[in-house]
Scaffold this motif. Structure first.
Motif, PDB file in Angstrom:
ATOM      1  N   VAL A  45       6.474   6.275  -6.260  1.00  0.00           N
ATOM      2  CA  VAL A  45       5.235   7.026  -5.893  1.00  0.00           C
ATOM      3  C   VAL A  45       4.803   6.294  -4.827  1.00  0.00           C
ATOM      4  O   VAL A  45       4.311   5.145  -4.791  1.00  0.00           O
ATOM      5  CB  VAL A  45       4.652   7.495  -6.875  1.00  0.00           C
ATOM      6  CG1 VAL A  45       3.345   8.023  -6.450  1.00  0.00           C
ATOM      7  CG2 VAL A  45       5.352   7.946  -8.159  1.00  0.00           C
ATOM      8  N   LYS A  46       4.362   7.003  -3.471  1.00  0.00           N
ATOM      9  CA  LYS A  46       3.695   6.423  -2.395  1.00  0.00           C
ATOM     10  C   LYS A  46       2.427   7.618  -2.097  1.00  0.00           C
ATOM     11  O   LYS A  46       2.459   8.707  -2.142  1.00  0.00           O
ATOM     12  CB  LYS A  46       4.571   6.365  -1.212  1.00  0.00           C
ATOM     13  CG  LYS A  46       5.824   5.289  -1.476  1.00  0.00           C
ATOM     14  CD  LYS A  46       5.164   3.912  -1.361  1.00  0.00           C
ATOM     15  CE  LYS A  46       6.694   2.971  -1.765  1.00  0.00           C
ATOM     16  NZ  LYS A  46       6.131   1.721  -1.738  1.00  0.00           N
ATOM     17  N   LEU A  60      -3.335   3.249  -9.164  1.00  0.00           N
ATOM     18  CA  LEU A  60      -2.781   2.866 -10.275  1.00  0.00           C
ATOM     19  C   LEU A  60      -1.358   3.316 -10.236  1.00  0.00           C
ATOM     20  O   LEU A  60      -0.209   2.553 -10.741  1.00  0.00           O
ATOM     21  CB  LEU A  60      -3.371   3.392 -11.583  1.00  0.00           C
ATOM     22  CG  LEU A  60      -4.707   2.665 -11.976  1.00  0.00           C
ATOM     23  CD1 LEU A  60      -5.041   3.591 -13.226  1.00  0.00           C
ATOM     24  CD2 LEU A  60      -4.508   1.145 -12.562  1.00  0.00           C
ATOM     25  N   ILE A  61      -0.825   4.441  -9.722  1.00  0.00           N
ATOM     26  CA  ILE A  61       0.571   4.513 -10.005  1.00  0.00           C
ATOM     27  C   ILE A  61       1.279   4.527  -8.539  1.00  0.00           C
ATOM     28  O   ILE A  61       2.535   4.685  -8.322  1.00  0.00           O
ATOM     29  CB  ILE A  61       0.770   6.373 -10.062  1.00  0.00           C
ATOM     30  CG1 ILE A  61       0.267   7.546  -9.009  1.00  0.00           C
ATOM     31  CG2 ILE A  61       0.111   6.557 -11.412  1.00  0.00           C
ATOM     32  CD1 ILE A  61       0.960   8.549  -9.336  1.00  0.00           C
ATOM     33  N   VAL A  94       8.840   7.342 -10.296  1.00  0.00           N
ATOM     34  CA  VAL A  94       8.467   8.828 -10.342  1.00  0.00           C
ATOM     35  C   VAL A  94       8.514   8.989 -11.935  1.00  0.00           C
ATOM     36  O   VAL A  94       7.719   9.362 -12.308  1.00  0.00           O
ATOM     37  CB  VAL A  94       9.072   9.591  -9.647  1.00  0.00           C
ATOM     38  CG1 VAL A  94       8.721  11.032  -9.928  1.00  0.00           C
ATOM     39  CG2 VAL A  94       8.884   9.327  -7.982  1.00  0.00           C
ATOM     40  N   GLU A  95       9.544   8.520 -12.493  1.00  0.00           N
ATOM     41  CA  GLU A  95       9.830   9.080 -13.917  1.00  0.00           C
ATOM     42  C   GLU A  95       8.565   8.204 -14.736  1.00  0.00           C
ATOM     43  O   GLU A  95       8.218   9.127 -15.703  1.00  0.00           O
ATOM     44  CB  GLU A  95      11.144   8.635 -14.277  1.00  0.00           C
ATOM     45  CG  GLU A  95      12.270   9.475 -13.737  1.00  0.00           C
ATOM     46  CD  GLU A  95      12.771   8.749 -12.401  1.00  0.00           C
ATOM     47  OE1 GLU A  95      12.332   7.767 -11.852  1.00  0.00           O
ATOM     48  OE2 GLU A  95      13.550   9.342 -11.461  1.00  0.00           O
ATOM     49  N   GLU A  96       8.507   7.126 -14.512  1.00  0.00           N
ATOM     50  CA  GLU A  96       7.413   6.331 -15.370  1.00  0.00           C
ATOM     51  C   GLU A  96       5.982   6.975 -15.126  1.00  0.00           C
ATOM     52  O   GLU A  96       5.254   7.406 -15.969  1.00  0.00           O
ATOM     53  CB  GLU A  96       7.229   4.868 -14.824  1.00  0.00           C
ATOM     54  CG  GLU A  96       6.309   3.927 -15.734  1.00  0.00           C
ATOM     55  CD  GLU A  96       6.140   2.781 -15.552  1.00  0.00           C
ATOM     56  OE1 GLU A  96       5.425   1.884 -16.157  1.00  0.00           O
ATOM     57  OE2 GLU A  96       6.571   2.187 -14.449  1.00  0.00           O
ATOM     58  N   ALA A  97       5.747   7.298 -13.777  1.00  0.00           N
ATOM     59  CA  ALA A  97       4.423   8.050 -13.499  1.00  0.00           C
ATOM     60  C   ALA A  97       4.343   9.219 -14.248  1.00  0.00           C
ATOM     61  O   ALA A  97       3.308   9.579 -15.225  1.00  0.00           O
ATOM     62  CB  ALA A  97       4.269   8.208 -12.063  1.00  0.00           C
TER      63      ALA A  97
END
Length: 84
Positions: free
Chosen positions: A23-24, A42-43, A48-51
């Motif tokens: 994620v960016k 924070l993200i 991506v999957e974790e976010a």
């Protein structure tokens, strides 16, 4: 860069990028600026999957969704476009 229009929340638009599953550059337009900037920071750099797993299902007050939940939906949509 992806653009997502959230539904059922105060924010009006979410822009973000996905680079190699990371994620960016998350930017919310509208909504609670401090909280949404915090979530974005924070993200940043997170898989991506974790976010998605951390944000999915969060509600806001009596609403069935929230800005973080809408961001999870946006990321899911972005991943589908990446897979094409």
């Amino acid at each position: 860069m992806y653009s997502f229009t959230p539904r059922g929340v105060c924010s009006q638009q979410i822009n973000f990028s996905i680079n190699d599953g990371i994620v960016k550059d998350v930017v919310f337009y509208g909504g609670c600026p401090g909280n949404l900037k915090g979530i974005s920071q924070l993200i940043q750099g997170m898989q991506v999957e974790e976010a998605i797993s951390k944000l999915r299902g969060i509600t806001c007050g009596g609403k069935p969704t929230s800005c973080p939940d809408q961001l999870a939906m946006a990321l899911e949509a972005g991943m589908k476009k990446e897979a094409v």
